[in-house]
Design a protein around this motif. Structure first.
Motif, PDB file in Angstrom:
ATOM      1  N   UNK A  30      25.551  73.655  31.153  1.00 44.85           N
ATOM      2  CA  UNK A  30      26.299  74.462  30.187  1.00 44.85           C
ATOM      3  C   UNK A  30      25.829  74.173  28.764  1.00 44.85           C
ATOM      4  N   UNK A  31      25.493  72.919  28.495  1.00 43.09           N
ATOM      5  CA  UNK A  31      24.958  72.576  27.165  1.00 43.09           C
ATOM      6  C   UNK A  31      23.608  73.258  26.948  1.00 43.09           C
TER       7      UNK A  31
ATOM      8  N   UNK B 192      18.797  81.777  20.998  1.00 44.31           N
ATOM      9  CA  UNK B 192      17.607  82.615  21.070  1.00 44.31           C
ATOM     10  C   UNK B 192      17.795  83.840  21.958  1.00 44.31           C
ATOM     11  N   UNK B 193      18.589  83.671  23.021  1.00 43.09           N
ATOM     12  CA  UNK B 193      18.792  84.773  23.966  1.00 43.09           C
ATOM     13  C   UNK B 193      20.239  84.742  24.467  1.00 43.09           C
ATOM     14  N   UNK B 194      21.155  85.348  23.729  1.00 36.31           N
ATOM     15  CA  UNK B 194      22.567  85.306  24.117  1.00 36.31           C
ATOM     16  C   UNK B 194      22.835  85.910  25.497  1.00 36.31           C
ATOM     17  N   UNK B 195      22.124  86.962  25.852  1.00 40.03           N
ATOM     18  CA  UNK B 195      22.345  87.594  27.149  1.00 40.03           C
ATOM     19  C   UNK B 195      21.964  86.651  28.299  1.00 40.03           C
ATOM     20  N   UNK B 196      20.829  85.990  28.175  1.00 37.53           N
ATOM     21  CA  UNK B 196      20.404  85.052  29.215  1.00 37.53           C
ATOM     22  C   UNK B 196      21.354  83.856  29.274  1.00 37.53           C
ATOM     23  N   UNK B 197      21.862  83.413  28.143  1.00 40.93           N
ATOM     24  CA  UNK B 197      22.802  82.288  28.116  1.00 40.93           C
ATOM     25  C   UNK B 197      24.092  82.661  28.844  1.00 40.93           C
TER      26      UNK B 197
ATOM     27  N   UNK C 116      26.281  81.888  36.237  1.00 39.26           N
ATOM     28  CA  UNK C 116      25.678  81.349  37.456  1.00 39.26           C
ATOM     29  C   UNK C 116      26.057  79.882  37.663  1.00 39.26           C
ATOM     30  N   UNK C 117      26.088  79.113  36.594  1.00 37.81           N
ATOM     31  CA  UNK C 117      26.446  77.698  36.700  1.00 37.81           C
ATOM     32  C   UNK C 117      27.897  77.541  37.157  1.00 37.81           C
ATOM     33  N   UNK C 118      28.794  78.314  36.570  1.00 42.56           N
ATOM     34  CA  UNK C 118      30.208  78.225  36.962  1.00 42.56           C
ATOM     35  C   UNK C 118      30.429  78.716  38.387  1.00 42.56           C
ATOM     36  N   UNK C 119      29.766  79.800  38.768  1.00 44.81           N
ATOM     37  CA  UNK C 119      29.908  80.316  40.126  1.00 44.81           C
ATOM     38  C   UNK C 119      29.375  79.314  41.140  1.00 44.81           C
ATOM     39  N   UNK C 120      28.195  78.778  40.885  1.00 46.30           N
ATOM     40  CA  UNK C 120      27.600  77.813  41.801  1.00 46.30           C
ATOM     41  C   UNK C 120      28.473  76.560  41.913  1.00 46.30           C
ATOM     42  N   UNK C 121      29.003  76.086  40.785  1.00 42.82           N
ATOM     43  CA  UNK C 121      29.870  74.912  40.798  1.00 42.82           C
ATOM     44  C   UNK C 121      31.150  75.154  41.588  1.00 42.82           C
ATOM     45  N   UNK C 122      31.749  76.329  41.418  1.00 44.75           N
ATOM     46  CA  UNK C 122      32.975  76.653  42.152  1.00 44.75           C
ATOM     47  C   UNK C 122      32.694  76.765  43.645  1.00 44.75           C
ATOM     48  N   UNK C 123      31.586  77.384  43.998  1.00 43.29           N
ATOM     49  CA  UNK C 123      31.243  77.497  45.418  1.00 43.29           C
ATOM     50  C   UNK C 123      31.025  76.128  46.040  1.00 43.29           C
TER      51      UNK C 123
END
Length: 42
Positions: free
Chosen positions: A5-6, A14-19, A25-32
């Motif tokens: 997340x950091x 540099x790329x707000x959309x990619x962030x 994706x990080x939150x979804x993967x962590x929850x799964x």
């Protein structure tokens, strides 16, 4: 997870959309992984 997340925050300059994609994706993967029936990482 905190480190990923950091990284998303740093990339967001540099790329707000990619962030946003990285955070989602990080939150979804962590929850799964958290609610998986057989946790291999414990």
């Amino acid at each position: 997870m905190k480190e990923r997340l950091a990284n998303a925050d740093r990339i967001g300059q540099y790329s707000p959309e990619y962030a946003r994609h990285m955070r989602a994706e990080t939150l979804l993967h962590g929850a799964l992984r958290l609610f998986a029936k057989d946790r291999h990482w414990e």
